[in-house]
Scaffold this motif. Structure first.
Motif, PDB file in Angstrom:
ATOM      1  N   PRO A 249       2.446   6.620  -3.418  1.00 50.40           N
ATOM      2  CA  PRO A 249       3.588   7.272  -4.050  1.00 50.40           C
ATOM      3  C   PRO A 249       4.867   7.265  -3.214  1.00 50.40           C
ATOM      4  N   MET A 250       4.827   6.765  -1.973  1.00 49.90           N
ATOM      5  CA  MET A 250       5.965   6.950  -1.073  1.00 49.90           C
ATOM      6  C   MET A 250       7.253   6.363  -1.635  1.00 49.90           C
ATOM      7  N   LEU A 251       7.237   5.064  -1.958  1.00 48.00           N
ATOM      8  CA  LEU A 251       8.459   4.425  -2.434  1.00 48.00           C
ATOM      9  C   LEU A 251       8.858   4.942  -3.813  1.00 48.00           C
ATOM     10  N   SER A 252       7.890   5.077  -4.713  1.00 45.54           N
ATOM     11  CA  SER A 252       8.210   5.538  -6.062  1.00 45.54           C
ATOM     12  C   SER A 252       8.767   6.963  -6.040  1.00 45.54           C
ATOM     13  N   ASN A 253       8.192   7.838  -5.212  1.00 43.49           N
ATOM     14  CA  ASN A 253       8.702   9.200  -5.106  1.00 43.49           C
ATOM     15  C   ASN A 253      10.090   9.241  -4.482  1.00 43.49           C
ATOM     16  N   TRP A 254      10.328   8.340  -3.527  1.00 47.72           N
ATOM     17  CA  TRP A 254      11.636   8.271  -2.884  1.00 47.72           C
ATOM     18  C   TRP A 254      12.713   7.856  -3.895  1.00 47.72           C
ATOM     19  N   VAL A 255      12.426   6.826  -4.667  1.00 45.69           N
ATOM     20  CA  VAL A 255      13.386   6.365  -5.668  1.00 45.69           C
ATOM     21  C   VAL A 255      13.638   7.456  -6.714  1.00 45.69           C
ATOM     22  N   SER A 256      12.574   8.144  -7.131  1.00 45.58           N
ATOM     23  CA  SER A 256      12.727   9.221  -8.113  1.00 45.58           C
ATOM     24  C   SER A 256      13.586  10.356  -7.555  1.00 45.58           C
TER      25      SER A 256
ATOM     26  N   SER B 266       0.808  -1.216   0.000  1.00 45.26           N
ATOM     27  CA  SER B 266       0.000   0.000   0.000  1.00 45.26           C
ATOM     28  C   SER B 266       0.842   1.267   0.000  1.00 45.26           C
ATOM     29  N   LEU B 267       2.170   1.126   0.144  1.00 41.44           N
ATOM     30  CA  LEU B 267       3.036   2.301   0.223  1.00 41.44           C
ATOM     31  C   LEU B 267       3.970   2.446  -0.974  1.00 41.44           C
ATOM     32  N   TRP B 268       3.878   1.555  -1.949  1.00 39.21           N
ATOM     33  CA  TRP B 268       4.786   1.677  -3.090  1.00 39.21           C
ATOM     34  C   TRP B 268       4.490   2.941  -3.894  1.00 39.21           C
TER      35      TRP B 268
ATOM     36  N   VAL C 210      17.700  -5.900   3.335  1.00 35.52           N
ATOM     37  CA  VAL C 210      17.311  -4.537   2.967  1.00 35.52           C
ATOM     38  C   VAL C 210      17.878  -3.582   4.010  1.00 35.52           C
ATOM     39  N   ASP C 211      18.066  -2.314   3.602  1.00 35.93           N
ATOM     40  CA  ASP C 211      18.645  -1.310   4.493  1.00 35.93           C
ATOM     41  C   ASP C 211      17.587  -0.547   5.271  1.00 35.93           C
ATOM     42  N   ALA C 212      16.430  -0.343   4.646  1.00 35.52           N
ATOM     43  CA  ALA C 212      15.366   0.428   5.291  1.00 35.52           C
ATOM     44  C   ALA C 212      14.037   0.061   4.650  1.00 35.52           C
ATOM     45  N   ILE C 213      12.970   0.154   5.428  1.00 39.28           N
ATOM     46  CA  ILE C 213      11.648  -0.213   4.921  1.00 39.28           C
ATOM     47  C   ILE C 213      10.606   0.802   5.380  1.00 39.28           C
ATOM     48  N   LEU C 214       9.507   0.851   4.636  1.00 37.74           N
ATOM     49  CA  LEU C 214       8.357   1.693   4.967  1.00 37.74           C
ATOM     50  C   LEU C 214       7.183   0.783   5.292  1.00 37.74           C
ATOM     51  N   VAL C 215       6.654   0.916   6.506  1.00 35.29           N
ATOM     52  CA  VAL C 215       5.564   0.050   6.947  1.00 35.29           C
ATOM     53  C   VAL C 215       4.562   0.858   7.759  1.00 35.29           C
ATOM     54  N   HIS C 216       3.383   0.285   7.931  1.00 38.88           N
ATOM     55  CA  HIS C 216       2.359   0.900   8.772  1.00 38.88           C
ATOM     56  C   HIS C 216       2.424   0.415  10.215  1.00 38.88           C
TER      57      HIS C 216
ATOM     58  N   GLU D 233      -1.709  15.230  -2.743  1.00 44.74           N
ATOM     59  CA  GLU D 233      -2.565  14.065  -2.545  1.00 44.74           C
ATOM     60  C   GLU D 233      -1.899  12.801  -3.062  1.00 44.74           C
ATOM     61  N   TRP D 234      -2.189  11.717  -2.387  1.00 44.59           N
ATOM     62  CA  TRP D 234      -1.675  10.417  -2.815  1.00 44.59           C
ATOM     63  C   TRP D 234      -2.548   9.879  -3.940  1.00 44.59           C
ATOM     64  N   GLN D 235      -1.961   8.946  -4.681  1.00 43.11           N
ATOM     65  CA  GLN D 235      -2.704   8.285  -5.735  1.00 43.11           C
ATOM     66  C   GLN D 235      -2.760   6.795  -5.431  1.00 43.11           C
ATOM     67  N   VAL D 236      -3.740   6.127  -6.047  1.00 39.66           N
ATOM     68  CA  VAL D 236      -3.869   4.684  -5.810  1.00 39.66           C
ATOM     69  C   VAL D 236      -2.711   3.976  -6.474  1.00 39.66           C
TER      70      VAL D 236
END
Length: 281
Positions: A103-110, A99-101, A140-146, A278-281
């Motif tokens: 925009p969080m992960l994609s924006n981070w990589v960009s 659920s976080l790929w 992995v070095d770091a992760i994003l989780v709820h 705003e976030w996107q799906v």
């Protein structure tokens, strides 16, 4: 232990025969047999039973699968890291819940690509338990989780306070759609909401449930930043008097693995988290 012994063991397990493993490894069947005999001698147990149909794991063999897999993964990861260390750049291995790929992960990589193009980024999208296990094992070095796991040596940083809100399609609010946002959410839902979740249509992926609701009607709980644009356009509306539930996002990493590269990456992630687009799906 010779990593090739573990790798050969896993190939035999995967194809179910010594002959098939030999073909995949481009070695002779005699070499496969010798490697497995050596491995069984080292472990002092029998790993396979052989018959005319191939090779089948014994109980000891089944117990060894996880260990062999970890050995091969760690070795392959080490080889990759050492090759990179001789080059120009650095490598970051980051992961996120499904659920976080976006925009969080994609924006981070960009952000990393724009600001530090010499950093090689490997991404891993999976469930929280898998990601936490990979973090603990150094994959992995770091992760994003709820929902983070608080353990010695594990650093947990809240990035933003997300909420789950109850929304519906105007004039078309049936059926009830239940999205599984985790154990804590289910407990809060059962204690607060009048409608039983067991009678609702169930989903384990929020974007799928939202797509169904927007297309066919219904109501359910979704992340505020995902439904914000639909609330503004009038495609969705808040369900009156329904409670909100907290659903924060956390950055999790090992305190022992922090580097200057990670520190730079974390700065970018915090910048992204503070951006309230705003976030996107």
């Amino acid at each position: 232990m010779d990593i090739e012994l573990a790798r050969t063991f896993l190939e035999v397990m995967a194809v179910g025969s010594f002959c098939g493993a030999a073909e995949r490894l481009h070695i002779s069947q005699t070499t496969v047999t010798t490697r497995l005999q050596t491995l069984e001698e080292k472990l002092e147990c029998q790993l396979f039973t052989r018959n005319r149909n191939g090779a089948r794991l014994t109980a000891d063999g089944e117990r060894f699968v996880a260990h062999a897999t970890a050995l091969v993964q760690i070795w392959d990861s080490a080889k990759t890291e050492m090759k990179l260390a001789q080059g120009q750049g650095s490598r970051l291995r980051v992961g996120a819940e499904i659920s976080l790929w976006n925009p969080m992960l994609s924006n981070w990589v960009s952000w990393l690509q724009r600001n530090y193009p010499k950093i090689t980024v490997n991404t891993d999208v999976s469930d929280a338990n898998t990601l936490l296990a990979k973090l603990e094992n150094g994959f992995v070095d770091a992760i994003l989780v709820h929902r983070p796991r608080y353990l010695p040596g594990i650093m947990v940083e809240q990035l933003l306070e997300e909420k789950l809100i109850h929304v519906q399609v105007p004039n078309n609010s049936s059926p009830n759609l239940f999205v599984d946002w985790g154990t804590e959410f289910k407990a809060q839902y059962d204690a607060t909401l009048p409608q039983p979740r067991q009678t609702a249509m169930s989903f384990n992926l929020g974007p799928l449930a939202l797509h169904v609701m927007l297309k066919s009607g219904g109501n359910g709980y979704f992340r505020t930043r995902v439904v914000e644009e639909y609330l503004r356009s009038g495609q969705l509306e808040r369900v009156p008097s329904s409670p909100e539930f907290s659903y924060p996002v956390y950055l999790v990493y090992k305190s022992s693995t922090t580097t200057s590269v990670l520190d730079l990456a974390f700065e970018g992630l915090r910048e992204i988290a503070s951006d309230y687009k705003e976030w996107q799906v």
